[in-house]
Design a protein around this motif. Structure first.
Motif, PDB file in Angstrom:
ATOM      1  N   THR A 105      18.638  75.162  55.548  1.00  0.00           N
ATOM      2  CA  THR A 105      18.492  74.713  54.317  1.00  0.00           C
ATOM      3  C   THR A 105      18.759  75.831  53.241  1.00  0.00           C
ATOM      4  O   THR A 105      18.568  75.612  52.081  1.00  0.00           O
ATOM      5  N   LEU A 163      19.382  65.053  39.408  1.00  0.00           N
ATOM      6  CA  LEU A 163      19.768  66.460  39.610  1.00  0.00           C
ATOM      7  C   LEU A 163      20.920  66.732  40.611  1.00  0.00           C
ATOM      8  O   LEU A 163      21.883  67.666  40.748  1.00  0.00           O
ATOM      9  N   PHE A 164      21.566  65.725  41.435  1.00  0.00           N
ATOM     10  CA  PHE A 164      22.543  65.692  42.225  1.00  0.00           C
ATOM     11  C   PHE A 164      23.798  64.917  41.555  1.00  0.00           C
ATOM     12  O   PHE A 164      25.003  64.857  42.158  1.00  0.00           O
ATOM     13  N   PHE A 207      25.888  79.036  50.217  1.00  0.00           N
ATOM     14  CA  PHE A 207      24.561  78.323  49.952  1.00  0.00           C
ATOM     15  C   PHE A 207      24.634  77.114  49.054  1.00  0.00           C
ATOM     16  O   PHE A 207      24.052  76.036  49.049  1.00  0.00           O
ATOM     17  N   ARG A 208      25.454  77.622  47.846  1.00  0.00           N
ATOM     18  CA  ARG A 208      25.447  76.499  46.754  1.00  0.00           C
ATOM     19  C   ARG A 208      25.896  75.237  46.854  1.00  0.00           C
ATOM     20  O   ARG A 208      25.388  74.183  46.633  1.00  0.00           O
ATOM     21  N   ARG A 227      23.907  73.205  49.899  1.00  0.00           N
ATOM     22  CA  ARG A 227      23.001  72.443  49.193  1.00  0.00           C
ATOM     23  C   ARG A 227      23.234  71.020  48.818  1.00  0.00           C
ATOM     24  O   ARG A 227      22.353  69.878  48.637  1.00  0.00           O
ATOM     25  N   THR A 228      24.511  70.605  48.576  1.00  0.00           N
ATOM     26  CA  THR A 228      24.798  69.439  47.845  1.00  0.00           C
ATOM     27  C   THR A 228      25.016  68.319  49.251  1.00  0.00           C
ATOM     28  O   THR A 228      25.143  67.250  48.885  1.00  0.00           O
TER      29      THR A 228
END
Lengths: 369, 304
Positions: free
Chosen positions: B51, B104-105, B72-73, B76-77
């Motif tokens: 994660t 947030l998403f 990583f960015r 995360r989605t």
């Protein structure tokens, strides 16, 4: 920085702060309590200091000196005696804190052009009261003598009152405290509340869910700080209003310079708060760290004890204590009407600390380990 | 079948402790993949690496083709993560939490509601209740809904059923089966061995090492051989006696009975006689059906 994300986070923060059973009440109640109660209880302001007088002169002038002292709201003549021992007994019983001895032939000596001394003794046990009482008495006597000379139309070399307190002539302690007390409010609201808020996300585990979302760390930290910056500015406003409405104290200088100092100091405290939260895993740890800072800030920042009366080495340390500059600005603007140009070293120091602390906070903030 | 999670030689150390040692694993797309191991095996560390919360010391890992360190960015989605600890805001209501994570998403709650409808259905009765005031099973359903609201392609669940009652646990696994139908790959860890049998494939992990990876059926094949149940009214003396018997590799409690793992040539009838001679008059030994737990004990023992 993503503004949409920041807005979403801010909406959540405001909702959570409003739902918190303690924080909103604290933000409202603390400035009121601090501004209304502390200036009254933590006062070094002295009124009605008991003075025992030994009048060995017993002339028209000596009686006038005594009545003038009694008429002042700062002094009250507790008794008039013929010997020092009798007057001293009054001090021992706690009814007087200073003894004024007018020497024999005082009026006569004065008239002959000599310089007779009035002897002043202060009770060192209650040092503040005694010293201030002696000072008040000196000022009162000097006043009486100059009025007496004017009436008599003579000008003699008189013993002058040695102390003149500029800007705060009666050494009104409240005028000294009120501007500085706002530092206490900002330390807690802009420094420690956001730190606690950040650590509580760690403690409750919510930070883990946040960290796997695309939310950036800047937005996340800003969402924690902005509500408290707003609260801090509101609290300073309430403080200024209470100072004016309750104590009749308005800044001699400009309001803008007060707000600028408050904003800079809020940034300093926020940086420190975020740093503390970065370094602590639990609320308990962060509270202990904050407590260490609070004690040093309040005792060494010049809030209660003047920095000038600290030992030299301690004075050097206070340069590293940011509240010092904020307190100096507040007092100078409030009492002396100083301008930003006069206070540029203090503003520069606050700006420097704000940059430094925010840098340290962002360097120690880790989303990943 | 494509592998959606690929882990290559991941090692992670916490000062002296090695939490993960050379872990290599691949999870096929669209499967329910179980990570089975006791507490402290390194499951949570592996989740934190996948994660992007933790960087590995050695090795690489990709999820949906995205590197856990470099991308990583974006990664995360595409993942949905449900940490072991309840991680929603207890002072926000059920619907506020869902709304918050959706926004947030950058998705609306209704956009992907079909995905969470079977899970969220039971929560719809009290949208205004604070998340902190929900029961354990309901919290878990809300957390799963929040992890799914952005329609991730991989769902990472770290011990989702710990502390949940048996009925809710079974329901939860039914929900996972439904999510799998919708094409979501699920990596789920558990320390309940009985749950392992509901996974398509499982990896057994202990002390930071992967012991074995296969389908549950394949893994337990051949275990029944040389595995026996044993019982008596005095269980503890029975356990001690069995452990001393020749031909017995291991003996451990298993529910109300003991499981006895033996070597070839072990004769149960002789063993019973032997035990009775030792005063265990009602000792019984009969063939057992092996499951993942037996395998795990066997592998962990071999591993030392």
């Amino acid at each position: 920085m993503n503004v949409t994300t920041l807005k979403i986070l801010l909406r959540k923060e405001v909702l959570l702060i409003r739902r918190n059973p303690i924080i909103p009440r604290l933000i409202v109640a603390m400035p009121i309590l601090v501004m209304l109660i502390i200036p009254l209880v933590a006062t070094l302001d002295v009124k009605n200091v008991g003075v025992a007088v030994v009048d060995n002169d017993r002339t028209m002038l000596s009686r006038r000196i005594i009545t003038d002292m009694d008429a002042s709201e700062y002094l009250s003549v507790a008794g008039c005696f013929f010997s020092y021992d009798e007057a001293f007994r009054l001090v021992e019983r706690g009814e007087a804190d200073a003894i004024v001895t007018i020497p024999k032939d005082y009026l006569n000596d004065l008239a002959n052009g000599e310089k007779p001394d009035i002897d002043l003794k202060a009770n060192g046990v209650n040092a503040t009261k005694g010293t201030l009482g002696a000072q008040y008495a000196t000022m009162s006597i000097a006043g009486t003598l100059s009025r007496w000379q004017a009436e008599q139309g003579i000008s003699l070399a008189l013993p002058q009152a040695s102390t003149v307190n500029l800007y705060n002539p009666t050494l009104n302690f409240r005028n000294y405290m009120i501007p500085a007390l706002m530092v206490v409010l900002l330390i807690i609201i802009c420094g420690f509340l956001p730190a606690l808020n950040l650590v509580s996300e760690k403690e409750s585990g919510t930070i883990e869910a946040m960290n796997v979302t695309p939310v950036g760390r800047l937005e996340f930290v800003l969402s924690k700080l902005i509500p408290y910056w707003v609260a801090g500015i509101l609290v300073v406003t309430v403080g200024i209003l209470i100072g004016w409405l309750v104590y009749g104290l308005v800044p001699e200088g400009s309001i803008a310079s007060i707000y600028l100092a408050a904003i800079l100091f809020s940034l300093v405290m926020s940086g420190l708060g975020v740093f503390i939260s970065n370094k602590s895993a639990t609320i308990l740890q962060s509270i202990f760290m904050m407590f260490a800072f609070i004690v040093v800030f309040q005792l060494m920042g010049g809030l209660f004890t003047p920095i000038a009366s600290m030992p030299q080495w301690a004075q050097y340390i206070t340069y590293a204590i940011p509240p010092r500059y904020f307190i100096e600005i507040m007092r100078a603007v409030y009492l002396k009407g100083a301008t930003m140009a006069d206070l540029w070293p203090q503003y520069a120091a606050l700006t420097g600390f704000a940059l430094l602390f925010c840098l340290v906070a962002s360097l120690t903030y880790k989303k990943r380990t | 079948m494509n592998d959606i999670i690929e882990i290559q030689g991941i090692t992670k150390r916490y000062s002296k402790l090695t939490a993960l040692s050379q872990v290599t694993l691949s999870v096929p797309q669209g499967s329910v993949f179980g990570l089975i191991g006791p507490d402290g095996a390194g499951k949570t560390t592996l989740y934190q690496i996948l994660t992007t919360l933790l960087n590995p010391d050695e090795g690489t890992a990709t999820v949906a083709g995205l590197d856990v360190v470099k991308d990583f960015r974006r990664l995360r989605t595409v993942i949905g993560y449900m940490p072991e600890k309840f991680s929603l805001y207890p002072d926000l209501t059920v619907s506020e939490n869902l709304q918050f994570f959706a926004s947030l998403f950058g998705v609306g709650v209704n956009e992907n509601f079909d995905l969470i409808a079977p899970i969220f259905g039971q929560l719809e009765k009290f949208p205004g209740r604070m998340a902190g005031a929900l029961s354990g099973g309901m919290k878990q359903k809300l957390a799963l809904s929040c992890a799914l609201i952005h329609r991730p392609s991989v769902l990472l669940l770290d011990e989702p059923t710990t502390g949940v009652d048996a009925v809710s646990r079974s329901e939860f696994w039914d929900m996972l089966a439904q999510l799998k139908e919708k094409g979501i790959t699920i990596l789920v860890s558990t320390s309940y061995m009985d749950e392992a049998e509901r996974c398509d494939r499982i990896a057994l992990i202990n002390k930071g090492k992967i012991l074995d990876v296969d389908t549950p059926q394949e893994l337990i094949k051949g275990l029944d051989k040389n595995l026996y149940n044993a019982s008596a009214s005095d269980m503890y003396p029975l356990l001690e006696a069995l452990r001393r018997l020749p031909g017995v590799d291991d003996c451990y409690t298993f529910g109300a009975t003991l499981h006895v793992a033996t070597r070839d040539g072990f004769n149960p009838a002789e063993a019973i006689l032997d035990l009775r001679r030792q005063g265990l008059a009602d000792a019984r030994i009969y063939p057992a059906k092996g499951n993942i737990e037996d395998l795990f004990i066997k592998l962990a023992k071999n591993d030392g």
